[in-house]
Motif scaffolding. Structure first.
Motif, PDB file in Angstrom:
ATOM      1  N   THR A 158     -34.309  -1.836  38.821  1.00 58.68           N
ATOM      2  CA  THR A 158     -35.070  -1.781  40.063  1.00 58.68           C
ATOM      3  C   THR A 158     -35.692  -3.140  40.322  1.00 58.68           C
ATOM      4  O   THR A 158     -35.967  -3.907  39.384  1.00 58.68           O
ATOM      5  N   GLU A 161     -39.666   2.341  39.148  1.00 60.76           N
ATOM      6  CA  GLU A 161     -40.067   1.963  40.500  1.00 60.76           C
ATOM      7  C   GLU A 161     -41.583   2.007  40.665  1.00 60.76           C
ATOM      8  O   GLU A 161     -42.200   1.052  41.163  1.00 60.76           O
ATOM      9  N   TYR A 221     -32.975   8.721  41.540  1.00 64.92           N
ATOM     10  CA  TYR A 221     -31.983   8.003  40.732  1.00 64.92           C
ATOM     11  C   TYR A 221     -30.898   8.943  40.217  1.00 64.92           C
ATOM     12  O   TYR A 221     -29.702   8.655  40.334  1.00 64.92           O
ATOM     13  N   TRP A 247     -38.959   9.126  42.441  1.00 66.62           N
ATOM     14  CA  TRP A 247     -38.059   8.062  42.018  1.00 66.62           C
ATOM     15  C   TRP A 247     -37.077   8.525  40.949  1.00 66.62           C
ATOM     16  O   TRP A 247     -35.898   8.144  40.965  1.00 66.62           O
ATOM     17  N   SER A 290     -33.152  -0.354  44.000  1.00 66.37           N
ATOM     18  CA  SER A 290     -32.842   0.146  42.660  1.00 66.37           C
ATOM     19  C   SER A 290     -31.336   0.147  42.461  1.00 66.37           C
ATOM     20  O   SER A 290     -30.570  -0.139  43.384  1.00 66.37           O
ATOM     21  N   ARG A 349     -26.361  -1.345  43.731  1.00 64.58           N
ATOM     22  CA  ARG A 349     -27.762  -1.396  44.152  1.00 64.58           C
ATOM     23  C   ARG A 349     -27.911  -0.578  45.415  1.00 64.58           C
ATOM     24  O   ARG A 349     -27.002  -0.511  46.241  1.00 64.58           O
TER      25      ARG A 349
END
Length: 307
Positions: A138, A77, A211, A207, A151, A192
């Motif tokens: 992403t 990201e 995730y 980030w 993402s 997503r």
């Protein structure tokens, strides 16, 4: 018949970049596939062939590799944000940049103390094996004012061997499927999620943590839901992410139902007590839906392949 130019974009697709970060004898890998698409004041190159406003796609490729060195790759990201900001702010004719990234996972090979006598303790810190994990995704979009970060992941195979039923469905003259009160539920998750981040440094997510935590909540919801339908499981997966991750406003899943059919063993004088299944690869049911934070609008396309 008069014609006009419609929406258009150009760029360099699938730039494969591997970044090795050396922390002494310990190495870390980021393995990315980066696609850049640019749009803006590009009418003349289409109408007359003038390249005055065109930044060569070869330059976008070079920028990906240079930025891997200049900025490093802390996360897919953040790397995409650096690239998108650069293209829009450094080239006046470019009004919008879209950066799509796939990330491939590598796992460190651990050696035992006994093995270390032969290969060396340091060597184990730079030896890796490509994992069978999902592919991380992403997409960064920037138009000079607004950011959108979406993402996700694809090819995440999951299965519940029980705690799944499917019955009470509508029937007509063509229905032959038997109701199931104990079945395998399996799918290959394509998902997503859209962040509510707007370039506020004080609210920038971690980030990498985001995730891993999003993936964790997705899997926990799949495992913990006693499922009466794959739709119900999908909703629980999305709702759990929204409930636990304040940085995410929208989640969209595409879940193929990986059908497992009980094999008829009676011709062989055997009883199949929910033990032996035929794993069918096609045709398959395809369940898709979006789960939103209350008050938010859906923005992720229905067709996830067209992000």
């Amino acid at each position: 018949m008069p014609t006009i130019l419609g929406p258009n974009q150009y760029g360099k697709a699938e730039n494969r970049v591997v970044k090795i970060t050396r922390d002494g004898a310990t190495h870390h890998i980021k393995d990315l596939n980066v696609s850049v698409a640019l749009s803006g004041d590009m009418a003349e190159v289409h109408y007359s062939g003038s390249n005055a406003n065109v930044l060569p796609t070869d330059t976008t490729k070079n920028t990906v590799y240079a930025f891997a060195k200049e900025y490093g790759i802390d996360s897919a990201e953040q790397f995409g944000i650096h690239l998108a900001r650069h293209f829009v702010t450094s080239q006046e004719p470019i009004h919008r940049a879209r950066v799509r990234i796939e990330e491939y996972a590598w796992e460190r090979i651990e050696t035992s103390d006994a093995d270390s006598r032969f290969v060396g303790a340091d060597e184990a810190k730079h030896s890796f094996v490509r994992t069978g994990r999902e592919t991380r995704l992403t997409q960064i979009t920037y138009d000079g004012e607004r950011w959108e970060v979406v993402s996700g992941l694809k090819d995440l195979a999951v299965m519940n061997s029980t705690d799944s039923e499917f019955w009470g469905y509508a029937k007509d003259g063509y229905t032959t499927l038997q109701e199931a009160y104990d079945r395998i539920l399996a799918t290959q998750v394509s998902g997503r999620w859209r962040f509510n981040w707007t370039d506020d440094e004080q609210r920038t997510p971690d980030w990498e943590t985001s995730y891993e935590q999003t993936r964790k909540h997705m899997l926990q919801a799949f495992a913990e839901t006693y499922s009466l339908s794959l739709q119900q499981t999908l909703y629980q997966m999305g709702a759990r992410i929204i409930d636990h991750r304040s940085e995410i406003d929208e989640v969209r899943f595409s879940l193929p139902n990986k059908h497992h059919f009980l094999v008829d063993l009676e011709p062989f004088g055997l009883r199949n007590d929910n033990e032996v299944y035929l794993a069918a690869d096609r045709p398959y049911g395809l369940i898709e839906a979006t789960v939103l934070r209350d008050g938010c609008e859906a923005r992720i396309p229905v067709d996830l392949t067209n992000l």
